[in-house]
Design an enzyme around this catalytic site. Sequence first.
Site, PDB file in Angstrom:
ATOM      1  N   LYS A   1      54.949   4.564  14.937  1.00 28.64           N
ATOM      2  CA  LYS A   1      53.689   5.028  15.539  1.00 28.64           C
ATOM      3  C   LYS A   1      52.522   4.819  14.596  1.00 28.64           C
ATOM      4  O   LYS A   1      51.408   4.564  15.039  1.00 28.64           O
ATOM      5  CB  LYS A   1      53.783   6.498  15.979  1.00 28.64           C
ATOM      6  CG  LYS A   1      54.669   6.686  17.201  1.00 28.64           C
ATOM      7  CD  LYS A   1      54.252   7.825  18.114  1.00 28.64           C
ATOM      8  CE  LYS A   1      55.067   7.751  19.398  1.00 28.64           C
ATOM      9  NZ  LYS A   1      54.869   8.855  20.313  1.00 28.64           N
TER      10      LYS A   1
ATOM     11  N   LYS B   1      56.323   5.575  28.003  1.00 27.62           N
ATOM     12  CA  LYS B   1      55.212   5.865  28.910  1.00 27.62           C
ATOM     13  C   LYS B   1      53.882   5.437  28.322  1.00 27.62           C
ATOM     14  O   LYS B   1      52.930   5.191  29.045  1.00 27.62           O
ATOM     15  CB  LYS B   1      55.219   7.331  29.358  1.00 27.62           C
ATOM     16  CG  LYS B   1      54.956   8.353  28.299  1.00 27.62           C
ATOM     17  CD  LYS B   1      54.811   9.711  28.978  1.00 27.62           C
ATOM     18  CE  LYS B   1      55.969  10.626  28.642  1.00 27.62           C
ATOM     19  NZ  LYS B   1      56.032  11.009  27.220  1.00 27.62           N
TER      20      LYS B   1
ATOM     21  N   LYS C   1      62.216  -0.093  23.687  1.00 26.72           N
ATOM     22  CA  LYS C   1      62.549   0.915  24.703  1.00 26.72           C
ATOM     23  C   LYS C   1      61.408   1.035  25.711  1.00 26.72           C
ATOM     24  O   LYS C   1      60.251   0.757  25.379  1.00 26.72           O
ATOM     25  CB  LYS C   1      62.868   2.267  24.048  1.00 26.72           C
ATOM     26  CG  LYS C   1      61.676   3.064  23.597  1.00 26.72           C
ATOM     27  CD  LYS C   1      62.020   4.550  23.423  1.00 26.72           C
ATOM     28  CE  LYS C   1      60.719   5.309  23.191  1.00 26.72           C
ATOM     29  NZ  LYS C   1      60.611   6.578  23.818  1.00 26.72           N
TER      30      LYS C   1
END
Length: 333
Positions: A117, A202, A199
């Site tokens: 991230k 969202k 993966k």
Amino acid sequence: MKQLENKKTLYSGVQPSGNITIGNYIGAIRQFTLLSDQYNCLFCVVDLHALTVRQIPAELRRNTLELFALYIAAGLDPQKNIIYCQSHVPEHAELTWILNCFTYMGELSRMTQFKDKSARNQDNLNAGLFTYPVLMASDILLYQTSLVPVGEDQRQHLEITRDIAERFNNIYGNVFVVPEAYIPKETSKILSLSDPLRKMSKSEPDGAVFLLDNADDIRRKIRRAVTDSDAEIRIDIENKPGVSNLLQIYSAFSGESTDEAIGRFEGQGYGQLKKAVSDAVIAGVEPIQKRYQELIADKGMLHQQMMNNAERARQIAARTLRKVYKKVGLYQG
Ligand code: ATP
Ligand code: LTN
């Protein structure tokens, strides 16, 4: 009532950081529904975690209520389970401070989600992104949780949660239950349809199918899913991630095992596989979408349920926090 008290506690959370994907559903929310009778359950809308990535306030508010409604639409009962919003229970932030003082910089810097991230949020490398796992540990430990169903990407966060709990218990006695992760292999990592090496997520809408997508969008997205050039339908995550992923999605929504599915599709082409996957997903999401539309039409009712549940969660959380404050020596009168 007696039986309820004897059950162990199950806890999990989902971030209201965007629209819920079928990856979130298969890897998390559906697992919750399968386990919810056997445990005392808490399901959290982790809005404080979502703040680690910049959010548009109005969207965060909307996503929070929508996720709350989706939990219920997917089959979780807000009377039997405690379904609530993280920021409504201030004990989460309070315990986080204490646990920050029992967590090492070194262990937090090893977290792969932090590395991932932070690489993707170079313009907003905030401290919350770094201490994210401590807030997650607080969520879990406040409720004396035994079992935490999550996707594969959260395995490392569960390990650090256990380490923090054990470290604290070693100093102060048995304050926290040390939780176990529950990560079933076949459902724990649904891959992006556009890039089956990553993966489905969202916050990366490209390659994601959303739980509230309409049937046309679901068909179009699955038709375009990246596969490979040999035509064999089998599970082989290394060499055939796209096809394996489609089989796993099919299996989750149809209820057939992946072996049964492989038998069913033997000799067929990818076109037929994709059509069957679309049919299964559409049939699976339809009742959830229907229930969701009914629920979201009555926001007053949802709000009321959310507030009641926050109160129930708070009573449990406050008990653990009081004990922790006392153990570490904070003056409580
Ligand atoms: P974001 O993109 O905002 O990081 P996300 O889609 O990864 O969000 P989270 O809210 O972080 O979703 O995760 C909620 C739960 O869903 C977690 O238990 C997580 O492990 C699980 N999960 C998320 N993505 C997948 C996936 N692709 N396959 C299986 N489980 C998943
Ligand atoms: N970090 C998790 C969401 C989460 C969670 C939790 C999951 C926050 N607190 C407690 C299980 C238990 C994620 O999926 N990103």
